[in-house]
Scaffold this motif. Structure first.
Motif, PDB file in Angstrom:
ATOM      1  N   THR B  79       0.838  -1.190   0.000  1.00 38.45           N
ATOM      2  CA  THR B  79       0.000   0.000   0.000  1.00 38.45           C
ATOM      3  C   THR B  79       0.879   1.249   0.000  1.00 38.45           C
ATOM      4  O   THR B  79       0.597   2.210  -0.718  1.00 38.45           O
ATOM      5  CB  THR B  79      -0.918  -0.003   1.232  1.00 38.45           C
ATOM      6  N   THR B  83       0.871   3.871  -2.970  1.00 37.75           N
ATOM      7  CA  THR B  83       0.327   5.182  -2.628  1.00 37.75           C
ATOM      8  C   THR B  83       1.356   6.281  -2.850  1.00 37.75           C
ATOM      9  O   THR B  83       1.054   7.319  -3.451  1.00 37.75           O
ATOM     10  CB  THR B  83      -0.134   5.181  -1.161  1.00 37.75           C
ATOM     11  N   THR B 210      -4.465  10.264   0.701  1.00 39.44           N
ATOM     12  CA  THR B 210      -5.637   9.683   1.360  1.00 39.44           C
ATOM     13  C   THR B 210      -6.452   8.843   0.390  1.00 39.44           C
ATOM     14  O   THR B 210      -6.819   7.707   0.693  1.00 39.44           O
ATOM     15  CB  THR B 210      -6.547  10.795   1.907  1.00 39.44           C
ATOM     16  N   TRP B 213      -4.619   5.681  -0.687  1.00 39.55           N
ATOM     17  CA  TRP B 213      -4.478   4.749   0.424  1.00 39.55           C
ATOM     18  C   TRP B 213      -5.749   3.924   0.615  1.00 39.55           C
ATOM     19  O   TRP B 213      -5.711   2.768   0.990  1.00 39.55           O
ATOM     20  CB  TRP B 213      -4.157   5.549   1.695  1.00 39.55           C
ATOM     21  N   ASN B 214      -6.897   4.542   0.347  1.00 35.38           N
ATOM     22  CA  ASN B 214      -8.175   3.889   0.641  1.00 35.38           C
ATOM     23  C   ASN B 214      -8.789   3.140  -0.524  1.00 35.38           C
ATOM     24  O   ASN B 214      -9.831   2.518  -0.374  1.00 35.38           O
ATOM     25  CB  ASN B 214      -9.193   4.932   1.118  1.00 35.38           C
ATOM     26  N   GLU B 215      -8.184   3.209  -1.683  1.00 41.86           N
ATOM     27  CA  GLU B 215      -8.820   2.636  -2.868  1.00 41.86           C
ATOM     28  C   GLU B 215      -9.015   1.132  -2.717  1.00 41.86           C
ATOM     29  O   GLU B 215      -8.163   0.430  -2.197  1.00 41.86           O
ATOM     30  CB  GLU B 215      -7.960   2.936  -4.108  1.00 41.86           C
ATOM     31  N   PHE B 216     -10.139   0.636  -3.224  1.00 38.85           N
ATOM     32  CA  PHE B 216     -10.424  -0.788  -3.061  1.00 38.85           C
ATOM     33  C   PHE B 216     -10.610  -1.529  -4.393  1.00 38.85           C
ATOM     34  O   PHE B 216      -9.970  -2.544  -4.638  1.00 38.85           O
ATOM     35  CB  PHE B 216     -11.676  -0.961  -2.208  1.00 38.85           C
ATOM     36  N   THR B 230      -3.169  -4.920  -1.375  1.00 43.81           N
ATOM     37  CA  THR B 230      -3.073  -3.738  -0.527  1.00 43.81           C
ATOM     38  C   THR B 230      -3.864  -3.999   0.759  1.00 43.81           C
ATOM     39  O   THR B 230      -4.571  -5.009   0.859  1.00 43.81           O
ATOM     40  CB  THR B 230      -3.643  -2.502  -1.224  1.00 43.81           C
ATOM     41  N   PRO B 232      -6.675  -2.686   2.259  1.00 47.01           N
ATOM     42  CA  PRO B 232      -8.123  -2.934   2.247  1.00 47.01           C
ATOM     43  C   PRO B 232      -8.472  -4.277   1.611  1.00 47.01           C
ATOM     44  O   PRO B 232      -9.313  -5.010   2.126  1.00 47.01           O
ATOM     45  CB  PRO B 232      -8.680  -1.775   1.425  1.00 47.01           C
ATOM     46  N   SER B 258      -5.319   3.014   9.257  1.00 45.36           N
ATOM     47  CA  SER B 258      -5.544   4.459   9.193  1.00 45.36           C
ATOM     48  C   SER B 258      -4.409   5.239   9.828  1.00 45.36           C
ATOM     49  O   SER B 258      -4.320   6.453   9.640  1.00 45.36           O
ATOM     50  CB  SER B 258      -6.844   4.836   9.907  1.00 45.36           C
TER      51      SER B 258
ATOM     52  N   PRO C 137      -9.853   3.705   5.667  1.00 52.08           N
ATOM     53  CA  PRO C 137     -10.285   3.141   4.391  1.00 52.08           C
ATOM     54  C   PRO C 137     -11.765   2.757   4.431  1.00 52.08           C
ATOM     55  O   PRO C 137     -12.210   2.089   5.369  1.00 52.08           O
ATOM     56  CB  PRO C 137      -9.398   1.900   4.240  1.00 52.08           C
ATOM     57  N   THR C 138     -12.502   3.211   3.427  1.00 49.58           N
ATOM     58  CA  THR C 138     -13.946   2.960   3.414  1.00 49.58           C
ATOM     59  C   THR C 138     -14.266   1.478   3.495  1.00 49.58           C
ATOM     60  O   THR C 138     -15.235   1.080   4.124  1.00 49.58           O
ATOM     61  CB  THR C 138     -14.554   3.544   2.136  1.00 49.58           C
TER      62      THR C 138
END
Lengths: 463, 283, 314
Positions: B79, B83, B210, B213-216, B230, B232, B258, C137-138
């Motif tokens: 990640t 990122t 941000t 980092w959060n992409e799924f 990664t 998530p 987080s 993260p969502t």
């Protein structure tokens, strides 16, 4: 209709004991169409001798290739470990690099779709029951492994043939499925006067009502958008009340029948009386949690609840529930006793880096010793696809697990009385049958819900 | 202190402490819940006698499980690599675009600016299937590049827009003076404008970091093997076992996942805000 | 920090730039601008425009996943969807989802920004801390909501039961309106910090002297906000709103994790329906059409809003 050249080739194959691949090579040389030859081989019942068997000892030409396997996450950790050992064993024997990627259940289809679109990235793929029809064009024909495997082990069950083979041809090799039975608390049912689990749906609702009235936990059933538990209740209930998605022709919708509307009205009442009504929000995991928390007296599930309960307490086991619980067959309705069952299978993609390596891995995995060791490691979680495996001690030694195996005898495929084809797969992934029930309990209108479901099925089956 | 007349304590409570407290409760409650679950034995989840929001016995097992029995450190490494690279690449592109749109008068400028914004409207659920094909054609499947090159598609638009605004706030005279002194355009940009624009660049960078980092979804479909996942994706695929959720480790991973971003924010939040201020109000 | 943004300029007039047109190729603005556009646009064209146009084309065909044969069918998918009751339901749900979240995110975000704009002890800690919902993260925060809204182990249900306020577990996601409201709450939770921080950025550009002067003139809090603050934060607020509308309409993750569009399709949004039809059922053409249905309207709205913001003097 039949091409004499094709017939000639089949006859030639019979005398010379051609492998499937040899047949195809000859077909190409003779300028024959592959589908025609495949069809002819299937209709003529030609089972190619299991040529791949010898790969296991003579693997030289596989050296250096790699196999990437995609599947859904395991529930039974020991089963996953066993599978990884088998990968390693095969890899070492053959000098092949075997890797495994397991993803969460709802994400599996996204990964398969991306791989197919990219024509890359996955060599061996796990398929659930209606999927072989969807992806057949991208799966290698594996009749030469599947057919002898079935024959050698007492034959595949009828529901396996109906769900994992595509119009009689195998594009993936079935191994069975995790099946459902009613998990219930014997003491709770005994307290309201049931020494055995109710045998009809109406009786079950009555028992649930009694449980609720006695202040005991109710029945629990997921009716949300989820592909596991909701269909394992809604399809059997629909069949038990004489309805089905389509008739045998695979296109005439037979969903909206007076008997089913009545059954639905019964269910609406039963839902209020006997169930935890938050079930409309549940997914596959909720009833596990609730049952293990002691908040349900009965729910339909795979053996995962029972296996979890039996674990050491530190790992989330619940001894008192483990002792108190038992499993029961599906209740019956006016039209009979049914369950929904379909086989899961492993297939080789047409775009695999090395189709032969992938095929020989499957040949290895479906070898009797290997497969039995895998069934054993899974502790009875997967019921087998071929009948002789049902006699394994892992399925017979714990009488509490017997109902999971029983349902091979009264199972129907999705899309019954038609095949588990694309329309059935579409209806399933659109949650049409499930939503019919969810609508019914949502607004209490049995007639309206069944009409809505029939309309949606018409839409799906007329495409 | 505040210029608004809140001399009385009750006023300060009514207009400040109470609303702020409500926001803290609402915005941090789910996070607090993740924290509680990550530290409690699994069995406590089913306990209906004790207050569910309190911790009665602490266990670090869920965290230990993450580090010992899953590839969490590998996911974290992946990640981070993806990122950081995607953020740097996006910043590079966005600085150039933002500079051109913010400081140059040229035909098509408005059109290109709007077009970049429109690019934001395309839903990823539409893109990821055709993208899978493209990723495979470019031979990027299951490599870091698959994500490093696709993440900028949703990072560049916002970053460019922010930087465009920021570049506009920087007085043109400084740059013009340098040009008169014989500096080339590129020199003037690099040595004069860019250093002044650092707060804006930092803001855009944090924003990109941000989101990346959060992409799924892309990470799920473009990364094929366990070693390439990664956070998530790895967490969801390894800690949801069939029909049972491993709540403790899942929430522990949420907390740990987080932390790096949270640390970045706690250091840079004021820079982030001031960079955004200048960039955004000149949009 | 060291470089304070040039706040004086905010009220000022844009000075027309002199164009250094006579130098070498790289000294001229047009070519240099074009050169600067190349890297970013290369990525956007390769990885966004190309798949996007491919997506548009697919939406005009009856393509199915993994089938090599398909036909161009014009707007049939769009026409078919228009008459499909599940799609109609999805349109309605999306409207509810948008109306039920964006105004709240805006109002709460604005209120929070006004609070955080003050100087108080630990204000930086609060600023960073309250951003957490946007940072987690969502994929994982939506799992936390899955627990909070769980029918069985929801700590909200349990503690209300312990307090004796309710008897049964709350059916957060099980009825149409409960599920919609729950989704909206989770979405608002995730969205407020973005609004707050963005508007806070705008607020920092409001000169304190102006506010003080207005206060001396006897303007009350409300009047000062509309007369002094709002004109300055308006553009950035509109931009944040535009972003939020886009994100909300194309949301996928939250709905997918919490309800997958259930119960009985009451919470399907474009993303989840497209996923269901395209990936689970392999009807790619139709799924592409679902994803693209809102595009023209959104694009038009975005362009109008952007032009509106541009035209206004700063």
């Amino acid at each position: 209709m039949t091409d004499p050249k094709v017939d000639g080739l089949i006859a030639e194959a019979r005398t010379l004991r051609y492998s499937r691949r040899q047949v195809m090579r000859r077909a190409a040389a003779l300028g024959l169409s592959v589908p025609a030859v495949t069809a002819a081989m299937t209709t003529s019942g030609y089972a190619a001798p299991n040529q791949t068997r010898k790969f296991a000892s003579a693997p030289a030409f596989l050296q250096g290739s790699s196999i990437h396997i995609l599947g859904a996450s395991y529930f039974v950790v020991a089963g996953e470990e066993r599978f990884r050992e088998q990968m390693a064993e095969f890899g070492e024997q053959n000098g092949v690099d075997v890797t495994l990627d397991l993803v969460a259940w709802p994400d599996l289809q996204a990964r398969i779709a991306a791989a197919i679109q990219a024509q890359d990235g996955v060599d061996i793929v796990q398929l659930w029951d209606p999927w072989p029809y969807l992806y057949a064009e991208n799966l290698v024909d594996v009749n030469d492994i599947a057919v002898p495997h079935g024959e050698a082990h007492g034959g595949f069950y009828d529901w396996v043939v109906k769900t994992a083979s595509v119009d009689g041809s195998w594009h993936s090799i079935p191994y069975g499925t995790s099946s459902s039975a009613f998990a219930y608390r014997t003491s709770h049912f005994a307290e309201v006067g049931y020494d055995s689990f109710p045998d009809t749906w109406e009786d079950l609702f009555a028992a649930g009502k009694a449980l609720k009235e006695a202040g005991l936990p109710p029945l629990g059933q997921a009716l949300g958008h989820s592909l596991g538990d909701p269909p394992s209740f809604t399809y059997p209930y629909m069949w038990a009340y004489g309805a089905m998605e389509v008739e045998e022709d695979g296109s005439t919708v037979a969903f909206n029948t007076p008997e089913f509307v009545e059954g639905m009205a019964t269910f609406i009442q039963g839902w209020e009386d006997a169930f935890d009504t938050t079930g409309t929000a549940w997914d596959d995991s909720t009833n596990n949690t609730a049952f293990l928390a002691g908040e349900l007296s009965a729910t339909l599930n795979g053996s995962s609840i029972y296996i979890s309960a039996g674990r050491p307490e530190a790992d989330g086991g619940v001894p008192e529930i483990y002792e108190d619980m038992n499993h029961a067959d599906f209740p019956q309705g006016p039209a009979g006793r049914f369950t929904n069952i379909g086989a899961q299978s492993w297939g080789v993609t047409t775009f695999a880096q090395d189709v032969d390596a992938a095929r020989s891995f499957l040949d290895f995995f479906y070898g009797e010793d290997q497969l039995v060791s895998w069934y054993n490691a899974n502790g009875g979680y997967y019921i087998p696809a071929a009948s002789s495996f049902s006699e394994l001690p892992v399925y017979t030694e714990d009488p509490k697990l017997a109902p999971f195996l029983n349902l091979v005898n009264y199972g129907r495929n999705k899309g019954f009385a038609g095949p588990s084809d694309e329309a059935a797969a579409l209806a399933y992934s659109e949650y049409i049958v499930i939503d019919t029930f969810a609508r019914a309990v949502g607004d209490g209108d049995a007639q309206g819900a069944v009409e809505w479901g029939a309309e949606q099925l018409e839409r799906v089956y007329s495409r | 202190m505040s210029i608004v007349g809140e001399n009385r304590i009750w006023q300060r409570f009514l207009y400040f402490y109470i609303p702020l407290g409500l926001f803290v409760a609402f915005l941090l409650m789910p996070f607090y819940w993740m924290f509680v679950v990550s530290l409690r034995p699994t069995a406590d989840l089913l306990n209906r006698v004790r207050n569910p929001f309190l911790i009665y016995s602490v266990t670090l097992n869920h965290y230990r499980f993450l580090f010992e029995d899953t590839a969490f450190t590998t996911w974290m490494k992946n990640t981070l690599i993806v990122t950081v690279c995607a953020t740097l690449l996006s910043l590079f592109c966005a600085i150039l675009i933002g500079y051109a749109l913010g400081r140059f008068q040229f035909r098509m400028g408005n059109f290109l600016g709007a077009a970049i914004f429109i690019a934001y409207l395309v839903p990823p659920t539409l893109l990821f299937i055709p993208l899978a094909q493209i990723i495979s054609e470019y031979q990027l499947y299951n490599s870091y590049w698959a994500l490093i090159l696709t993440y900028p598609t949703f990072l560049i638009p916002f970053a460019s827009w922010l930087l465009m605004g920021y570049f506009r706030t920087i007085s043109a005279e400084l740059e013009d003076a340098a040009l008169v002194d014989g500096a080339s355009r590129l020199q003037a940009m690099r040595q004069i404008v860019l250093p002044l624009a650092m707060p804006g660049v930092l803001s855009a960078g944090i924003f990109c970091f941000t989101l990346a980092w959060n992409e799924f979804l892309y990470a799920l479909v473009f990364m094929g093997t366990a070693e390439m996942k990664t956070i998530p994706v790895g967490v969801v695929s390894d800690l949801i076992k069939a029909d049972t959720f491993m709540w403790g480790p899942l929430m522990a991973a949420g907390i740990l996942g987080s932390v790096p971003v949270a640390i970045a924010y706690s250091f840079f939040v004021d820079n982030y805000v001031s960079g955004l201020t200048a960039g955004a109000t000149k949009g | 920090m060291a470089v304070a943004p040039n706040t004086q300029d905010l009220t000022g007039i844009e000075t027309p730039r002199t164009t250094f047109g006579r130098g070498s190729f790289l000294q001229r603005e047009g070519p240099l601008a074009a050169l600067f556009m190349i890297p970013g646009w290369a990525i956007l064209l390769l990885f966004m425009a190309y798949p996007f146009f491919l997506g548009i084309y697919i939406s005009l065909t009856n393509k199915r996943l993994g089938r090599s044969a398909y036909d161009f069918i014009g707007f049939d998918n769009y026409r078919y969807l228009w008459g499909d009751s599940i799609f109609q339901q999805t349109l309605k749900n999306t409207a509810i989802y948008g109306v039920g979240t964006v105004p709240f995110k805006l109002a709460f975000g604005l209120a929070l920004a006004l609070l955080l704009n003050r100087q108080f002890r630990f204000s930086r800690v609060f600023r960073a801390g309250l951003l957490l919902p946007w940072i987690v993260p969502t994929a994982l925060s939506s799992l936390a909501f899955l627990m909070l809204f769980n029918s069985v182990i929801s700590p909200i249900s349990i503690s209300l039961q312990q307090a004796g306020l309710i008897e049964n577990n709350i059916n957060f996601l099980g009825t149409a309106w409960n599920a919609r409201i729950s989704l909206c709450v989770a979405n608002i939770w995730r969205g407020v910090p973005f609004f707050a921080i963005t508007i806070l950025a705008g607020l920092q550009a409001v000169p304190t002297e102006l506010n003080e002067a207005a206060a001396l003139d006897g303007a009350n809090r409300w009047q000062r906000f509309w007369a002094v603050t709002w004109p300055i934060i308006k553009p950035i607020t509109l931009i944040a709103t535009l972003f939020s509308v886009i994100w909300t309409i194309s949301d996928f993750q939250l709905v997918y994790v919490l309800t997958k569009g259930g119960p009985a399709n009451a919470t399907h949004v474009f993303g989840t329906l497209a996923y269901q039809r395209g990936l689970n059922a392999t009807y790619f053409g139709e799924a592409a059409a679902i994803s693209l249905y809102m595009f023209p309207a959104l694009a038009l709205g975005a362009v109008l809003l952007l032009r509106n913001i541009r035209r206004e003097p700063h």
